[in-house]
Design a protein around this motif. Structure first.
Motif, PDB file in Angstrom:
ATOM      1  N   PRO A 199      -2.700 -11.722   2.116  1.00 56.70           N
ATOM      2  CA  PRO A 199      -4.108 -12.132   2.038  1.00 56.70           C
ATOM      3  C   PRO A 199      -4.931 -11.470   3.142  1.00 56.70           C
ATOM      4  O   PRO A 199      -4.528 -11.430   4.303  1.00 56.70           O
ATOM      5  CB  PRO A 199      -4.034 -13.656   2.227  1.00 56.70           C
ATOM      6  N   GLY A 200      -6.081 -10.928   2.746  1.00 53.75           N
ATOM      7  CA  GLY A 200      -6.962 -10.293   3.709  1.00 53.75           C
ATOM      8  C   GLY A 200      -6.679  -8.826   3.956  1.00 53.75           C
ATOM      9  O   GLY A 200      -7.460  -8.154   4.644  1.00 53.75           O
ATOM     10  N   SER A 201      -5.581  -8.301   3.416  1.00 58.39           N
ATOM     11  CA  SER A 201      -5.273  -6.886   3.623  1.00 58.39           C
ATOM     12  C   SER A 201      -6.278  -6.023   2.877  1.00 58.39           C
ATOM     13  O   SER A 201      -6.785  -6.405   1.823  1.00 58.39           O
ATOM     14  CB  SER A 201      -3.849  -6.571   3.163  1.00 58.39           C
ATOM     15  N   GLY A 212      -2.629  -0.658  -8.788  1.00 60.55           N
ATOM     16  CA  GLY A 212      -3.361  -1.046  -9.987  1.00 60.55           C
ATOM     17  C   GLY A 212      -3.593  -2.535 -10.050  1.00 60.55           C
ATOM     18  O   GLY A 212      -2.943  -3.322  -9.360  1.00 60.55           O
ATOM     19  N   GLN A 213      -4.537  -2.909 -10.896  1.00 60.07           N
ATOM     20  CA  GLN A 213      -4.859  -4.319 -11.093  1.00 60.07           C
ATOM     21  C   GLN A 213      -3.890  -4.937 -12.092  1.00 60.07           C
ATOM     22  O   GLN A 213      -3.769  -4.453 -13.226  1.00 60.07           O
ATOM     23  CB  GLN A 213      -6.290  -4.458 -11.600  1.00 60.07           C
ATOM     24  N   PRO A 214      -3.193  -5.996 -11.713  1.00 59.19           N
ATOM     25  CA  PRO A 214      -2.244  -6.600 -12.652  1.00 59.19           C
ATOM     26  C   PRO A 214      -2.932  -7.180 -13.882  1.00 59.19           C
ATOM     27  O   PRO A 214      -4.057  -7.680 -13.805  1.00 59.19           O
ATOM     28  CB  PRO A 214      -1.559  -7.697 -11.816  1.00 59.19           C
ATOM     29  N   LEU A 215      -2.232  -7.099 -15.013  1.00 56.02           N
ATOM     30  CA  LEU A 215      -2.757  -7.650 -16.262  1.00 56.02           C
ATOM     31  C   LEU A 215      -2.468  -9.148 -16.388  1.00 56.02           C
ATOM     32  O   LEU A 215      -3.194  -9.865 -17.078  1.00 56.02           O
ATOM     33  CB  LEU A 215      -2.144  -6.911 -17.458  1.00 56.02           C
ATOM     34  N   PRO A 265      -7.554  -6.113  -2.593  1.00 55.98           N
ATOM     35  CA  PRO A 265      -6.505  -7.054  -2.181  1.00 55.98           C
ATOM     36  C   PRO A 265      -5.656  -7.584  -3.316  1.00 55.98           C
ATOM     37  O   PRO A 265      -4.493  -7.925  -3.113  1.00 55.98           O
ATOM     38  CB  PRO A 265      -7.286  -8.177  -1.479  1.00 55.98           C
ATOM     39  N   GLY A 266      -6.197  -7.650  -4.533  1.00 56.02           N
ATOM     40  CA  GLY A 266      -5.420  -8.194  -5.641  1.00 56.02           C
ATOM     41  C   GLY A 266      -4.549  -7.191  -6.361  1.00 56.02           C
ATOM     42  O   GLY A 266      -3.774  -7.560  -7.257  1.00 56.02           O
ATOM     43  N   HIS A 267      -4.641  -5.918  -5.989  1.00 60.58           N
ATOM     44  CA  HIS A 267      -3.893  -4.885  -6.692  1.00 60.58           C
ATOM     45  C   HIS A 267      -2.468  -4.774  -6.162  1.00 60.58           C
ATOM     46  O   HIS A 267      -2.228  -4.832  -4.950  1.00 60.58           O
ATOM     47  CB  HIS A 267      -4.590  -3.530  -6.555  1.00 60.58           C
ATOM     48  N   ASN A 268      -1.522  -4.598  -7.077  1.00 58.55           N
ATOM     49  CA  ASN A 268      -0.153  -4.283  -6.677  1.00 58.55           C
ATOM     50  C   ASN A 268      -0.068  -2.808  -6.328  1.00 58.55           C
ATOM     51  O   ASN A 268      -0.722  -1.969  -6.968  1.00 58.55           O
ATOM     52  CB  ASN A 268       0.827  -4.620  -7.798  1.00 58.55           C
ATOM     53  N   ALA A 269       0.744  -2.481  -5.302  1.00 60.31           N
ATOM     54  CA  ALA A 269       0.775  -1.104  -4.818  1.00 60.31           C
ATOM     55  C   ALA A 269       2.153  -0.753  -4.287  1.00 60.31           C
ATOM     56  O   ALA A 269       2.873  -1.609  -3.761  1.00 60.31           O
ATOM     57  CB  ALA A 269      -0.272  -0.901  -3.724  1.00 60.31           C
ATOM     58  N   PHE A 270       2.495   0.524  -4.421  1.00 56.97           N
ATOM     59  CA  PHE A 270       3.733   1.034  -3.857  1.00 56.97           C
ATOM     60  C   PHE A 270       3.573   2.516  -3.575  1.00 56.97           C
ATOM     61  O   PHE A 270       2.660   3.174  -4.084  1.00 56.97           O
ATOM     62  CB  PHE A 270       4.920   0.793  -4.796  1.00 56.97           C
ATOM     63  N   LEU A 271       4.456   3.049  -2.731  1.00 59.74           N
ATOM     64  CA  LEU A 271       4.489   4.489  -2.518  1.00 59.74           C
ATOM     65  C   LEU A 271       5.929   4.970  -2.598  1.00 59.74           C
ATOM     66  O   LEU A 271       6.876   4.206  -2.403  1.00 59.74           O
ATOM     67  CB  LEU A 271       3.828   4.877  -1.192  1.00 59.74           C
ATOM     68  N   TYR A 272       6.061   6.252  -2.911  1.00 57.09           N
ATOM     69  CA  TYR A 272       7.379   6.875  -3.031  1.00 57.09           C
ATOM     70  C   TYR A 272       7.361   8.169  -2.228  1.00 57.09           C
ATOM     71  O   TYR A 272       6.485   9.024  -2.430  1.00 57.09           O
ATOM     72  CB  TYR A 272       7.698   7.160  -4.494  1.00 57.09           C
TER      73      TYR A 272
END
Length: 293
Positions: free
Chosen positions: A232-234, A252-255, A200-207
């Motif tokens: 939240p909860g996804s 990925g997990q944000p720094l 849930p805390g990872h930023n994500a995208f698709l192309y």
């Protein structure tokens, strides 16, 4: 591999990005879909370029020698041939379906030049940030041929290539402890779907680079990037392809660290950027590369 449908609250699409037409290197035409303005939102990812053309003048000049410090580059060649050379003594040929993973770390000067004079050249380059503790680590480099990229096929013939991270028990070619990147190439035949769990805390995208897909009912057509909402909860993403499509999915997990960027130098402070420029001018880039890991 059996299709797995276990998500209880898939992510929605926050927004769809068209990207910017830019020229980089010695005049290579690129669609830059992850730009500097999105770096905080998509931390730890800094940039995503997509290049695709069957016109040699769009790519033949390539990317002559240029420096990097403070991050990693992931080059994924869908079709074509690109020669890599760098000041740490590495050389490799990136061919169709292959991946080049380079940790610039304390600094390298490298070139990426096409080894073809005609035909289609298509691929991606992703910039992945390094945490402050690793920005000055010894440079590292490895080429992966297409046959070295783990892959699997679901019961509905969705083909998944796992470049980094893990997908349904299949471990990718590369792992990173802190940023925990996930990088998948997902080819969905018409009428199929695919689910991928995401922390849930990872930023994500698709192309999408073939056809069109849908995420939570939102269409993501070819040459568009969809930023996935951090609701939240996804617990992941469900991708559907009524007419068929092919995408790369990246997470990925944000720094959560400061980003100070000046062109090919990405550090945490302006003082570190100034030092990078000075070191480059003094010829201090290009120590011996670390062993493959």
């Amino acid at each position: 591999m059996s299709d797995i449908n276990t998500l209880s609250k898939p992510r929605a699409v926050e927004r769809v990005i068209a990207g910017q037409a830019v020229m980089d290197g010695a005049g290579v035409k690129i669609n830059r879909v992850l730009t500097q303005q999105l770096q905080r939102r998509l931390d730890p990812f800094l940039m995503l370029d997509n290049f695709a053309s069957d016109k040699p003048n769009d790519y033949i000049a390539g990317f002559p020698e240029h420096p990097h410090r403070g991050f990693e580059t992931v080059s994924y060649m869908i079709t074509g041939r690109m020669r890599h050379r760098d000041s740490a003594g590495n050389e490799g040929l990136l061919t169709s379906g292959g991946v080049q993973w380079m940790t610039a770390g304390s600094g390298v000067v490298h070139s990426e030049m096409p080894e073809q004079e005609a035909g289609v050249m298509e691929g991606f380059q992703l910039w992945l940030n390094l945490p402050a503790r690793d920005k000055m680590r010894t440079p590292w480099y490895r080429d992966f041929e297409s046959s070295e990229i783990p892959r699997y096929t679901t019961d509905t013939d969705v083909v998944v290539q796992v470049i980094a991270g893990e997908s349904h028990g299949v471990t990718g070619a590369v792992q990173r402890e802190l940023t925990q990147p996930l990088y998948l190439d997902i080819d969905l035949p018409a009428g199929t779907s695919f689910e991928q769990p995401l922390p849930p805390g990872h930023n994500a995208f698709l192309y999408t680079f073939r056809g069109e897909v849908q995420v939570d009912g939102k269409a993501v057509p070819a040459l568009r990037m969809a930023i996935l909402a951090n609701t939240p909860g996804s617990d992941g993403v469900r991708i559907e392809a009524p007419e068929g499509g092919r995408v790369i999915l990246i997470a990925g997990q944000p720094l959560n660290e400061p980003i100070a960027q000046y062109g090919p130098f990405v550090m945490n402070t302006q003082a570190e950027v100034f030092q990078a420029v000075q070191d480059f001018r003094e010829g201090k880039f290009g120590v011996t590369a670390a062993p493959a890991a």
